[in-house]
Design a protein around this motif. Structure first.
Motif, mmCIF file in Angstrom:
data_model
loop_
_atom_site.group_PDB
_atom_site.id
_atom_site.type_symbol
_atom_site.label_atom_id
_atom_site.label_comp_id
_atom_site.label_asym_id
_atom_site.label_seq_id
_atom_site.Cartn_x
_atom_site.Cartn_y
_atom_site.Cartn_z
ATOM 1 N N UNK A 98 1.000 -1.259 0.043
ATOM 2 C CA UNK A 98 0.180 0.247 -0.051
ATOM 3 C C UNK A 98 0.869 1.089 -0.186
ATOM 4 N N UNK A 99 0.483 1.985 1.071
ATOM 5 C CA UNK A 99 1.163 3.510 1.004
ATOM 6 C C UNK A 99 0.794 4.330 0.644
ATOM 7 N N UNK A 100 0.904 6.106 0.587
ATOM 8 C CA UNK A 100 0.114 6.350 0.338
ATOM 9 C C UNK A 100 -0.519 7.406 -1.365
ATOM 10 N N UNK A 101 0.505 6.528 -2.572
ATOM 11 C CA UNK A 101 0.001 6.675 -3.004
ATOM 12 C C UNK A 101 -0.280 5.220 -4.100
ATOM 13 N N UNK A 102 -0.818 4.578 -2.883
ATOM 14 C CA UNK A 102 -1.301 3.479 -3.711
ATOM 15 C C UNK A 102 -2.899 3.843 -4.613
ATOM 16 N N UNK A 103 -3.773 4.313 -3.863
ATOM 17 C CA UNK A 103 -5.182 4.186 -4.141
ATOM 18 C C UNK A 103 -4.860 5.553 -5.909
ATOM 19 N N UNK A 104 -3.935 6.264 -5.818
ATOM 20 C CA UNK A 104 -3.740 7.349 -7.114
ATOM 21 C C UNK A 104 -2.978 5.696 -8.298
ATOM 22 N N UNK A 105 -1.876 5.343 -7.822
ATOM 23 C CA UNK A 105 -1.404 4.425 -8.716
ATOM 24 C C UNK A 105 -2.701 3.354 -9.177
ATOM 25 N N UNK A 106 -3.157 3.070 -7.964
ATOM 26 C CA UNK A 106 -4.200 1.717 -9.209
ATOM 27 C C UNK A 106 -4.794 2.236 -9.886
ATOM 28 N N UNK A 107 -5.834 3.669 -8.949
ATOM 29 C CA UNK A 107 -6.539 4.202 -10.092
ATOM 30 C C UNK A 107 -5.624 4.548 -11.846
ATOM 31 N N UNK A 108 -4.537 4.891 -11.777
ATOM 32 C CA UNK A 108 -4.064 5.014 -12.790
ATOM 33 C C UNK A 108 -3.856 3.490 -13.868
ATOM 34 N N UNK A 109 -3.253 3.072 -12.816
ATOM 35 C CA UNK A 109 -3.382 1.694 -13.697
ATOM 36 C C UNK A 109 -4.834 0.691 -14.096
ATOM 37 N N UNK A 110 -5.567 0.789 -14.110
ATOM 38 C CA UNK A 110 -7.582 0.124 -14.011
ATOM 39 C C UNK A 110 -7.721 1.655 -14.721
ATOM 40 N N UNK A 111 -7.694 2.995 -15.308
ATOM 41 C CA UNK A 111 -7.739 3.271 -15.965
ATOM 42 C C UNK A 111 -6.573 3.270 -17.998
ATOM 43 N N UNK A 112 -6.113 2.735 -17.271
ATOM 44 C CA UNK A 112 -4.919 2.580 -18.059
ATOM 45 C C UNK A 112 -5.271 1.509 -19.127
ATOM 46 N N UNK A 113 -5.650 0.189 -18.659
ATOM 47 C CA UNK A 113 -6.092 -0.817 -19.039
ATOM 48 C C UNK A 113 -7.112 -0.898 -19.537
#
Length: 134
Positions: A98-113
């Motif tokens: 996790x970590x503080x950037x996980x939510x942002x990174x996860x949202x970017x991953x889902x959007x990208x895919x």
């Protein structure tokens, strides 16, 4: 089952695994890491199928149809940075929990895919079907 049907099925499986990352107990659940490794394994397999079957077939068809050649080369070039981002996310969160950037990174991953998958299925796969009569 032809390559486009196989890749489309794998798209659904990849998205299911990625969407499952945020379900359950999150990082406290050992299933998180299993889902992450399964997603990486499937993603790498999917890339191998595109590189060894789909793109060579489109390149071959592109010898007699410049439009197919152009779309194939564009998709190949676009996939390299997308693949790097996906693998980076999967590798990073296989180590970090996790970590503080996980939510942002996860949202970017889902959007990208989701954007890439939609583009492949609505444009690239349509051209493949037309070129090969599927």
């Amino acid at each position: 089952m032809n390559i486009v049907e196989t890749l489309t099925r794998e798209h659904r499986e990849i998205l299911e695994l990625v969407n499952a990352f945020k379900k359950g107990k999150g990082f406290e659940d050992t299933a998180w890491r299993e889902k992450l490794f399964a997603a990486k394994k499937l993603f790498l397999h999917h890339l191998e199928e595109e590189d060894s079957v789909l793109y060579p077939a489109l390149r071959e068809a592109g010898k007699s149809d410049p439009e197919i050649a152009d779309i194939a080369e564009r998709y190949i070039a676009e996939m390299e940075p997308i693949s790097a981002k996906v693998i980076s996310f999967l590798d990073r969160y296989a180590v970090e929990q996790g970590g503080p950037s996980f939510s942002r990174d996860y949202a970017e991953l889902v959007s990208l895919l989701e954007k890439r998958i939609s583009s492949e299925e609505q444009a690239l796969f349509v051209r493949y079907r037309k070129a090969f009569g599927y």
